[in-house]
Design a protein around this motif. Structure first.
Motif, PDB file in Angstrom:
ATOM      1  N   MET A   1      89.440 -14.386 -20.679  1.00  0.00           N
ATOM      2  CA  MET A   1      89.064 -15.781 -20.705  1.00  0.00           C
ATOM      3  C   MET A   1      87.957 -16.001 -19.673  1.00  0.00           C
ATOM      4  SD  MET A   1      91.178 -19.173 -19.556  1.00  0.00           S
ATOM      5  CE  MET A   1      92.182 -19.310 -21.000  1.00  0.00           C
ATOM      6  N   LYS A   2      87.014 -16.833 -20.018  1.00  0.00           N
ATOM      7  CA  LYS A   2      85.938 -17.174 -19.093  1.00  0.00           C
ATOM      8  C   LYS A   2      86.167 -18.582 -18.564  1.00  0.00           C
ATOM      9  CE  LYS A   2      82.430 -14.099 -20.816  1.00  0.00           C
ATOM     10  NZ  LYS A   2      81.039 -13.925 -21.173  1.00  0.00           N
ATOM     11  N   THR A   3      85.931 -18.727 -17.273  1.00  0.00           N
ATOM     12  CA  THR A   3      86.090 -19.995 -16.593  1.00  0.00           C
ATOM     13  C   THR A   3      84.819 -20.285 -15.806  1.00  0.00           C
ATOM     14  OG1 THR A   3      88.451 -19.565 -16.322  1.00  0.00           O
ATOM     15  CG2 THR A   3      87.519 -21.264 -14.933  1.00  0.00           C
ATOM     16  N   LEU A   4      84.376 -21.529 -15.832  1.00  0.00           N
ATOM     17  CA  LEU A   4      83.226 -21.933 -15.038  1.00  0.00           C
ATOM     18  C   LEU A   4      83.750 -22.516 -13.738  1.00  0.00           C
ATOM     19  CD1 LEU A   4      80.159 -22.369 -14.820  1.00  0.00           C
ATOM     20  CD2 LEU A   4      80.501 -24.601 -15.893  1.00  0.00           C
ATOM     21  N   GLU A   5      83.353 -21.920 -12.623  1.00  0.00           N
ATOM     22  CA  GLU A   5      83.794 -22.386 -11.317  1.00  0.00           C
ATOM     23  C   GLU A   5      82.609 -23.023 -10.594  1.00  0.00           C
ATOM     24  OE1 GLU A   5      84.961 -20.174  -7.331  1.00  0.00           O
ATOM     25  OE2 GLU A   5      86.534 -20.017  -8.844  1.00  0.00           O
ATOM     26  N   LEU A   6      82.735 -24.320 -10.321  1.00  0.00           N
ATOM     27  CA  LEU A   6      81.690 -25.070  -9.640  1.00  0.00           C
ATOM     28  C   LEU A   6      82.126 -25.320  -8.201  1.00  0.00           C
ATOM     29  CD1 LEU A   6      81.048 -27.760 -12.407  1.00  0.00           C
ATOM     30  CD2 LEU A   6      79.923 -25.546 -12.127  1.00  0.00           C
ATOM     31  N   SER A   7      81.237 -25.062  -7.256  1.00  0.00           N
ATOM     32  CA  SER A   7      81.534 -25.274  -5.840  1.00  0.00           C
ATOM     33  C   SER A   7      80.614 -26.358  -5.286  1.00  0.00           C
ATOM     34  CB  SER A   7      81.339 -23.982  -5.052  1.00  0.00           C
ATOM     35  OG  SER A   7      82.199 -22.977  -5.531  1.00  0.00           O
ATOM     36  N   PHE A   8      81.228 -27.282  -4.582  1.00  0.00           N
ATOM     37  CA  PHE A   8      80.509 -28.402  -3.978  1.00  0.00           C
ATOM     38  C   PHE A   8      80.926 -28.535  -2.517  1.00  0.00           C
ATOM     39  CE2 PHE A   8      80.790 -29.486  -8.436  1.00  0.00           C
ATOM     40  CZ  PHE A   8      79.618 -30.161  -8.734  1.00  0.00           C
ATOM     41  N   LYS A   9      80.052 -29.125  -1.716  1.00  0.00           N
ATOM     42  CA  LYS A   9      80.424 -29.516  -0.368  1.00  0.00           C
ATOM     43  C   LYS A   9      80.687 -31.008  -0.415  1.00  0.00           C
ATOM     44  CE  LYS A   9      77.839 -28.124   2.982  1.00  0.00           C
ATOM     45  NZ  LYS A   9      76.762 -28.063   3.991  1.00  0.00           N
ATOM     46  N   GLY A  10      81.854 -31.413   0.068  1.00  0.00           N
ATOM     47  CA  GLY A  10      82.198 -32.823   0.096  1.00  0.00           C
ATOM     48  C   GLY A  10      81.541 -33.528   1.269  1.00  0.00           C
ATOM     49  N   SER A  11      81.599 -34.842   1.255  1.00  0.00           N
ATOM     50  CA  SER A  11      81.019 -35.602   2.362  1.00  0.00           C
ATOM     51  C   SER A  11      81.796 -35.363   3.664  1.00  0.00           C
ATOM     52  CB  SER A  11      80.966 -37.090   2.024  1.00  0.00           C
ATOM     53  OG  SER A  11      82.257 -37.600   1.791  1.00  0.00           O
ATOM     54  N   ASP A  12      82.989 -34.772   3.569  1.00  0.00           N
ATOM     55  CA  ASP A  12      83.760 -34.396   4.750  1.00  0.00           C
ATOM     56  C   ASP A  12      83.406 -32.984   5.225  1.00  0.00           C
ATOM     57  OD1 ASP A  12      84.850 -32.946   2.687  1.00  0.00           O
ATOM     58  OD2 ASP A  12      86.927 -33.503   3.102  1.00  0.00           O
TER      59      ASP A  12
END
Length: 78
Positions: free
Chosen positions: A1-12
């Motif tokens: 199975m393929k999964t798209l993993e998105l990484s973000f930096k929060g305002s914290d």
């Protein structure tokens, strides 16, 4: 199975991950970058005044494989 993993930096300033299953595997880097920027700009995910996905960091297509090592046959017997 393929999964798209998105990484973000929060305002914290903490890194947050968003994992999406059943995604189009033909997505390009430009497609994903555009959507991540739209998500950050829209401030869709805010909790207790913290924008969880404020700044896009990276996107990865993760492929998971499953290897069965042992299985018990549970078919009914006649």
């Amino acid at each position: 199975m393929k999964t798209l993993e998105l990484s973000f930096k929060g305002s914290d300033m903490r890194v947050k991950h968003l994992r999406l299953k059943y995604v189009n595997t033909e997505l390009t880097a430009d497609d994903v970058t555009a959507v991540m920027n739209q998500m950050a700009k829209a401030k869709l995910f805010v909790k207790d005044g913290v924008n969880l996905y404020a700044d896009p960091l990276r996107a990865d297509m993760v492929e998971t494989t499953k290897t069965t090592l042992m299985a018990v046959d549970t078919a009914p017997t006649a």
